[in-house]
Every structure is written in C-alpha cells, then in structure tokens.
Motif scaffolding. Structure first.
Motif, short mmCIF file in Angstrom:
data_model
loop_
_atom_site.label_atom_id
_atom_site.label_comp_id
_atom_site.label_asym_id
_atom_site.label_seq_id
_atom_site.Cartn_x
_atom_site.Cartn_y
_atom_site.Cartn_z
N ARG A 119 0.83 -1.19 -0.02
CA ARG A 119 -0.11 -0.15 0.09
C ARG A 119 0.96 1.18 -0.12
N LEU A 120 1.93 1.18 -0.75
CA LEU A 120 2.71 2.32 -0.86
C LEU A 120 2.15 3.49 -2.22
N ASN A 121 2.54 4.53 -2.08
CA ASN A 121 2.30 5.73 -3.13
C ASN A 121 3.06 5.29 -4.42
N SER A 122 2.55 5.95 -5.43
CA SER A 122 3.28 5.89 -6.70
C SER A 122 4.61 6.27 -6.76
N GLU A 123 4.74 7.17 -6.18
CA GLU A 123 6.29 7.84 -6.05
C GLU A 123 7.20 6.92 -5.41
N THR A 124 6.86 6.31 -4.40
CA THR A 124 7.69 5.35 -3.59
C THR A 124 7.88 3.88 -4.41
N ARG A 125 6.75 3.43 -5.13
CA ARG A 125 6.76 2.32 -5.87
C ARG A 125 7.80 2.75 -7.07
N SER A 173 4.93 9.80 6.37
CA SER A 173 3.97 8.95 6.32
C SER A 173 4.17 7.59 6.00
N GLU A 186 2.59 5.57 3.59
CA GLU A 186 2.38 5.29 2.31
C GLU A 186 3.78 5.56 1.75
N ALA A 187 4.62 6.60 2.13
CA ALA A 187 5.87 6.91 1.43
C ALA A 187 7.22 6.22 2.07
#
Length: 515
Positions: free
Chosen positions: A186-192, A223, A225-226
């Motif tokens: 459940r990571l955000n797109s930038e981290t992925r 956060s 998510e990041a």
C-alpha cells in the motif's frame, strides 16, 4: 489466542452493485450493453468502472470517456454513485459481523473483519472463508478473500495472492508475503517508482535489504504510504496499525408480544397507543425526535403487515402520532389474530426539550407541521406539496415545489427593509410608468387600464443578473415598494438602465402585492 483479520476485496464492486440493482428493476436489456460508470471532472467525464463487455471493447478504468468512445462508440455511460456505493458497502460490512465481533469498511471496495476466536464455529479458517465468499457470490458480488494475523498482511494477500482464499499464520507470513509485488504494501506511486528503479520489485526483495539501509534512505518520510519500512513492519506484525470498527446503531423501537391474539380494531389501537408512549419516552431520553415510523404487525398464521408514517418535522408528541396511525389501521386484516406488534423509529433527528414559560400566552389553532402530517395521512403524500427556499436573489427562482417535510439548505438572505411580498404574480406584467427623471422614483403607473397615483415609494433594491445561469445580455432590475392613493401597496421593478448596452430604454413591470 491468535488474532485473525479477514480482508475482503470486491474488484468489480461498483459494476456488481449496478448490475444487481438493474436486475431487481427488471431491466435485463441494459445488462447486455457495454456499460461504463463515469464521474465528472474538470477535464470531462472519467471512467471509474467498466463492465466486461466494455472492457472487451477497449474501455478501462481511469480513461476519459471521450477517449474510450474513440475505441468503442457504443459505450453507455452511467453516473457513478459514490454515496450509494459507500452506503451499500457499509451494510455489507455490518452483515459480515455474523462471522466475527467487529468489521469496518476498507476504502471504496473492501471490508476488514476481525474473526478472532470465531473460526472454530464454522469448521476452521478455510471453511469460514468459503462460506463468506459464497455468501457474497449469492448476493452478486465478486470477491477475493484472505486472512492473516494483521490487516496489512490480509489486505496484501487478498489483492495480490494467486489463491483467491489465501490463509497465512504468524509463522508463515514472511514466506507468504515474499512473492507479492511491492504494491501489496500500500505504498504511493512515487515510492513504488523509486523501489522499481532500485531493483526492488517484490516484498521478498525488500526484506533482504538491511534494515539500516532502509532507515537511512527513508528516514525523512513520515507517512506510512511513503515509507516502505513502516509498511513492512505493519505486514510482519512488528508495528500496530490502528483500525476503527464500524458500530451499528440500532433504531429506537418498542414492542409488544401478546399472550392472546387480538381480532378487533379497538384493542389494536389501544396497544399501538401504549407502545407509542413507550417509544416517545425512549426518544426523550436520547433527546431525539422521530421523522419516520414503521409499524409492523405479525399475525398468528405468520403473515406480517406494515404501516409507515412520515412527519413533516421531528416530534415526540404521542397523541399526534396516535391520531395519525388511527387512520392507517382501519384496513388491517387481523385474520386469526395479531400476536406481536413492533413500532420502530426509522428516521430520527436531534430534538432538545423546550421549557415552557410561566407567562406563555394561550394559543389556538393547529401548528403547520401537524397540519401537514394530517393532510399527508388523509390525502396521500403525492397530493401534498410545499414551497422551500432556493439559493437565488431573483424572486421567481427563490423557491421551488418540494415534497412535504423536505428541508432545503438554501441561503436565507437578510435584506432589511427589502422584504418580499406575500403574493407574487406567476409572470410579471408590463406597466406604463411616469417618473421625474430616468433614474428617479416612479410617480404614476398604468396597469390593466387603471391609472394609479403613487404617494409613497421606497427603493430601489437592485438585483444583478445571475451570470452563471442567464445569458450575457440579461439586464439588472431595480425594485420599488410603492403605495397608491387608495392605500394599496405594490412591488414593481425597472428592467434595465439607460445606456447599459443591453437593449433599448428600460421597461417597467408589476411583480407582486403587499398585504
């Protein structure tokens, strides 16, 4: 006892719900068309969900509707019902509590269920997951399900595991999560994207990286998510993730179970009056008033009957409610007798008690909400209407016809002396006005063949056009409150100004009358 969290994911929830509602309405022909559910955005309609036929035609979630219709012009677009989907998802979450003590809505298409200590009642984790999946399939919802010791791991397995009903115990978590992609965290797109550039594509790749390296690389990301390290600790059970359970608030109600069935109307009305007083006392303790009531009657032969009642405003007056129900019980068929009666307050609103004054004057007549309730009960809801305010300065647009009891959130404008008349003409009628100067107060006017001399005038009240609703050439209005020599009071307006560039000379209209 090990904690067990069940994650349910409905990948096509919006389409499944639409299909279910369409089938219930008997519109099977719509199910054979390529359907897309769209939402309006600043750049035009965007597709949120697609049916199988629409997907086969090339439509995908996230596409603009215009782009999708370039590939498939036959697409049928239907507005996406965000609020309806969330209400339905909440009801489904409450329904899952038959398999566990609490549940919650997870995003827009998922449910989390705590089934700790409940699996043995259904034959174990595997049989329980099978029963849950079968339950939703019968309701028409495609479902992927998984259970794990924490919500993060259960979510990852339900969304990305190869098995539709994945089960992971505490000792099996690293092995079960290792082949899943990093998106399962459940990571955000930038981290992925960053992890993909580093060559970390799966959860197993991330677990092999030394913890010190992850701390040093992502220490500034607060956060979850990041920060993949926080998410990794959550799915492995090293860090607690707070969850908010969904608590059902049962409606207020009162009930009677009768030892001897009743057959006649008089004892039925007496019992309905008793449970009405009981329900009003319960509402008084909760500081609520009732807007909609449901009366359910059970007969000895198993048949049941419903009588509903909706009030124009919140009320706790038992006598008023009893009088309204008395008109709804005349056609009740008792059969072999009625042995159970339940009165439920389906819709309530906060209602604080008001203390009477010692010098309160005696009042006579019927209050407006009580009158509306009696008219609706006697004539039917579809034959009674009321006016409610609407957010508009223009008089002819400031109200609309609505169902009885409906409220409006329209803005109420306090215009001081600029009061609206009690009576407005259905359409403003043109008049001829004599005035001292083009911008001055009116002196005389002629209407329907009669000449009226103005002795008093007040104004103007200037109302500008609503540019977001009207054409660019719409003219402003200057309203005047006037009184003629006979004492009659009128509401007139001048439409436009000289030299405003939006037509010829201004003209005058009569719009309403004051009492």
């Amino acid at each position: 006892m090990n904690r067990i969290i069940v994650s349910l994911w409905f990948p096509t929830f919006a389409i499944d719900r639409w299909s279910r509602i369409t089938a219930q309405q008997g519109e099977e022909d719509d199910l054979r068309q390529p359907i897309v559910l769209v939402s309006d955005t600043a750049h035009g309609p965007v597709i949120d969900a697609v049916s199988r036929m629409a997907m086969s035609a090339g439509a995908q979630s996230g596409m603009r509707l215009a782009d999708a219709r370039m590939l498939a012009p036959e697409l049928v677009a239907i507005p996406f019902d965000h609020e309806g989907n969330q209400r339905t998802l909440g009801k489904l979450a409450l329904a899952t509590q038959r398999w566990g003590p609490w549940s919650m809505v997870d995003g827009y298409d998922g449910i989390l269920l705590d089934s700790s200590g409940s699996a043995h009642l259904f034959g174990g984790d595997g049989p329980m997951l099978t029963r849950i999946e079968t339950f939703f399939l019968r309701q028409g919802y495609q479902c992927r399900i998984a259970c794990a010791p924490n919500s993060g791991a259960a979510w990852a397995l339900s969304h990305y595991a190869e098995n539709r009903s994945a089960i992971a115990m505490p000792d099996d978590l690293p092995e079960a999560l290792a082949p899943l992609p990093v998106a399962a965290l459940r990571l955000n797109s930038e981290t992925r994207l960053l992890l993909a550039r580093l060559g970390l594509k799966t959860v197993g790749d991330l677990m092999e990286v030394p913890r010190e390296s992850l701390v040093r690389r992502f220490r500034n990301r607060r956060s979850a998510e990041a920060n993949p390290l926080v998410r990794l600790d959550q799915v492995l059970g090293r860090k607690h993730e707070p969850l908010v359970p969904l608590i059902e608030h049962p409606p207020f109600g009162a009930e009677r179970r009768l030892a001897e069935p009743i057959l006649h109307l008089e004892p039925l009305q007496h019992i309905v009056g008793d449970i009405t007083h009981d329900l009003m006392r319960i509402l008084e303790q909760a500081k609520h008033g009732v807007r909609r009531l449901s009366l359910r009657l059970w007969r000895v032969d198993g048949e049941d009957m419903y009588r509903t009642l909706e009030l124009a405003s919140p009320s706790r007056d038992p006598d008023h409610i009893i009088r309204l129900f008395a008109q709804r019980l005349n056609d009740v068929e008792a059969g072999f007798g009625i042995d159970q009666i339940r009165l439920t307050a389906i819709w309530t609103e906060p209602l604080d008690g008001a203390q009477d004054r010692l010098d309160k004057p005696d009042t006579s007549g019927t209050a407006l909400p009580v009158l509306i309730d009696r008219l609706v009960t006697r004539l039917g809801r579809d034959r009674v209407a009321q006016f409610v305010p609407r957010s508009s300065h223009w008089p002819e647009r400031s109200q609309r016809v609505a169902a009885p009891g409906e409220t409006s959130a329209a803005v109420q404008y306090d215009l001081g002396f600029n009061q609206r008349p009690l009576k407005l003409l259905a359409r403003a009628e043109p008049i001829s006005v004599i005035y001292a100067t083009p911008e001055g107060l009116p002196r005389r006017f002629r209407w329907r063949g009669g000449l009226h001399v103005i002795v008093k005038a007040e104004g103007p009240e200037r109302i500008a056009p609503e540019w977001w609703r009207q054409r660019a050439n719409a003219r402003l209005r200057d309203y005047y409150r006037i009184e003629d020599e006979a004492g009659r009071r009128y509401w007139i307006y001048r439409n436009g100004l000289i030299g405003d560039g939006r037509g010829g000379p201004p003209d005058w209209y009569l719009h309403g009358f004051f009492a």
